[in-house]
Design a protein around this motif. Sequence first.
Motif, PDB file in Angstrom:
ATOM      1  N   ILE A 210       8.396   2.293   0.227  1.00 42.79           N
ATOM      2  CA  ILE A 210       9.843   2.070  -0.404  1.00 42.79           C
ATOM      3  C   ILE A 210      10.274   3.450  -1.147  1.00 42.79           C
ATOM      4  O   ILE A 210      11.335   3.732  -1.096  1.00 42.79           O
ATOM      5  N   VAL A 211       9.303   3.684  -1.973  1.00 43.16           N
ATOM      6  CA  VAL A 211       9.372   5.126  -2.905  1.00 43.16           C
ATOM      7  C   VAL A 211       9.582   6.017  -2.080  1.00 43.16           C
ATOM      8  O   VAL A 211      10.535   6.778  -2.299  1.00 43.16           O
TER       9      VAL A 211
ATOM     10  N   ILE B  32       0.320  -4.194  -0.312  1.00 43.85           N
ATOM     11  CA  ILE B  32       1.293  -4.277  -1.267  1.00 43.85           C
ATOM     12  C   ILE B  32       1.715  -2.819  -1.622  1.00 43.85           C
ATOM     13  O   ILE B  32       2.662  -2.168  -1.577  1.00 43.85           O
ATOM     14  N   LEU B  33       0.344  -2.030  -1.967  1.00 43.75           N
ATOM     15  CA  LEU B  33       0.548  -0.701  -2.621  1.00 43.75           C
ATOM     16  C   LEU B  33       1.080   0.195  -1.438  1.00 43.75           C
ATOM     17  O   LEU B  33       2.034   0.739  -1.895  1.00 43.75           O
ATOM     18  N   GLU B  34       0.879   0.009  -0.178  1.00 49.56           N
ATOM     19  CA  GLU B  34       1.500   0.770   0.800  1.00 49.56           C
ATOM     20  C   GLU B  34       3.069   0.457   1.032  1.00 49.56           C
ATOM     21  O   GLU B  34       3.928   1.607   1.241  1.00 49.56           O
ATOM     22  N   ILE B  35       3.463  -0.641   0.783  1.00 40.45           N
ATOM     23  CA  ILE B  35       4.730  -1.272   0.966  1.00 40.45           C
ATOM     24  C   ILE B  35       5.380  -0.525  -0.137  1.00 40.45           C
ATOM     25  O   ILE B  35       6.604   0.075   0.037  1.00 40.45           O
ATOM     26  N   THR B  36       5.143  -0.720  -1.432  1.00 41.97           N
ATOM     27  CA  THR B  36       5.684   0.069  -2.405  1.00 41.97           C
ATOM     28  C   THR B  36       5.798   1.570  -2.196  1.00 41.97           C
ATOM     29  O   THR B  36       6.748   2.234  -2.475  1.00 41.97           O
ATOM     30  N   ILE B  37       4.563   2.089  -1.585  1.00 44.62           N
ATOM     31  CA  ILE B  37       4.663   3.493  -1.493  1.00 44.62           C
ATOM     32  C   ILE B  37       5.820   4.030  -0.617  1.00 44.62           C
ATOM     33  O   ILE B  37       6.621   5.039  -0.587  1.00 44.62           O
TER      34      ILE B  37
ATOM     35  N   SER C 163      -1.662   7.553   3.821  1.00 43.83           N
ATOM     36  CA  SER C 163      -2.219   6.443   2.942  1.00 43.83           C
ATOM     37  C   SER C 163      -2.585   5.176   4.070  1.00 43.83           C
ATOM     38  O   SER C 163      -3.671   4.642   3.680  1.00 43.83           O
TER      39      SER C 163
ATOM     40  N   LYS D 146      -4.030  -6.231  -1.371  1.00 38.91           N
ATOM     41  CA  LYS D 146      -3.368  -5.273  -2.409  1.00 38.91           C
ATOM     42  C   LYS D 146      -3.077  -4.155  -2.103  1.00 38.91           C
ATOM     43  O   LYS D 146      -1.763  -3.426  -2.379  1.00 38.91           O
TER      44      LYS D 146
END
Length: 502
Positions: free
Chosen positions: A212-213, A205-210, A34, A202
């Motif tokens: 964390i998941v 943010i998406l990368e951080i979310t990924i 990613s 953006k």
Amino acid sequence: MIPKIKNYVNQIRILKSLKARIFLIILLAGIIPSAVMRYGVLENYVDRAVEVRERDVQNQIQILANHLITYNYLQDTSSEVVNAELEQISNLYDGRILIINQNFSVVKDTYGISEGKTIISEEVIKCFKGENSSNHDANNHYIEMTTPIVDATTTDAGNLKAGNTTDAETTDIEIIKEIKGVLLISVSTDGIVTNQEILSRKAAILEITIAIVLIGIAMALATVLIRPFNRVADAIHDVKEGFTDEIAAVPDYLETEHIIDAYSQVVSRMKILDDSRQEFVSNVSHELKTPITSMKVLADSLLMQKDAPLELYQEFMEDIANEIERENKIINDLLSLVKMDKTAADLNISNVNINELMELILKRLTPIANKQDVELIFESMRQVDAEVDEVKLTLALSNLVENAIKYNKENGWVRIMLDADHQFFTVEIADSGIGIPEESLDQIYERFYRVDKSHSRDIGGTGLGLAITRNAILMHRGSIKATSKEEEGTTFTVKIPLSYIA
Ligand code: ADP
């Protein structure tokens, strides 16, 4: 390089954990692609957007350049149509337009700063030669483009031919192009940079979310995947703590199944060893107790008779002496067996003449053989010298000859044959005795095993002789084999290497 990394990994204790490794692998496998994708897409975005902007602007200024010629703007800058168009384009692209005439003099600057000034730059000169230019200054966020203002006039050569009008018209019209000036435009790329920043934010943010998941998934997976190994450890722990005798099956993975299988085999081997140790201890106790019990019975019965005659005393004391001798023999045999159970390092190897060793053994046993009316025959095929432990081999061979005499019949015989090849020597001890039943042949080497317990006891056997013999022969890396027929006789064949193999 790789061994260095391995070394480093080994030094960090947490990385030795399979769970931590699974966690890291899943995490990296998710995050690296990613991150690479984000970098690639954003970089590409700027290049693409600049390219599109350049093409757009190029089209616009091309049209503008044509209008400049149409409205003769280079001579007269009062055309409202052109001025409005200039205003519109510079507003649209947040840019500045300069119109330069053939004298390199600025006739129009939408910023109104440079009008009347002279501009002689490399790009402008090149443009007068007919070359468009376009430069993107990524650091200062602008694109600078030049395009020539071309006046194209058509002339009619007048060579019309009758009957072929169309062809003649096409071929004979000449186009004369003259570069009257240069259009220089600077376009801001701030919008593109802002867009890139928004996209980048953006994506982050998406990368951080990924991430964390992924951390959650990696932790859950690492825990689940490692569980069977924990179950193996628990199962082994249960056996170790004595909660259960048998290890519980853990069928999740083939790998854990292999571990359990291997461990079960170790456990059952240990159980066999433990059982045989317990059996040995109980056999030893029993064997040692028997003569003592006999002595106690003999002594008690003498003590109970107040006026026992002297003869009875003598007779019972003789029996007691025999029992003491028997106890002594068992203890001596046990000590020999313990010595033989030790490692091969305890062997005292020397070069021994086996013919002489055999003759000495037979000489020592001749009185017993004579007593039993058994004939001893020694047949030696050749002189044999071998590297052996003289004391241990003497004990082993003596036991075999002694058994052959003990378990013989009246007027029987014992024949000993010595032979050798270039690697081994063989001693064959054959007798005309009572023989050993087929089903007992495998057990005769077990400690305390006797085919006929009372008969063996009567003739002074302890059941340890063949166990001692076999151990001594195995220590010499040799083999022992017995063949027998009941009521006809037994043959023991011993085979030992001539040179000792450490
Ligand atoms: P023991 O002290 O009883 O002789 P061994 O270990 O030497 O013990 O022998 C085990 C058993 O094997 C003996 O009790 C006997 O029953 C049998 N045996 C050994 N050698 C012979 C033989 N040459 N002929 C017949 N039986 C034998």
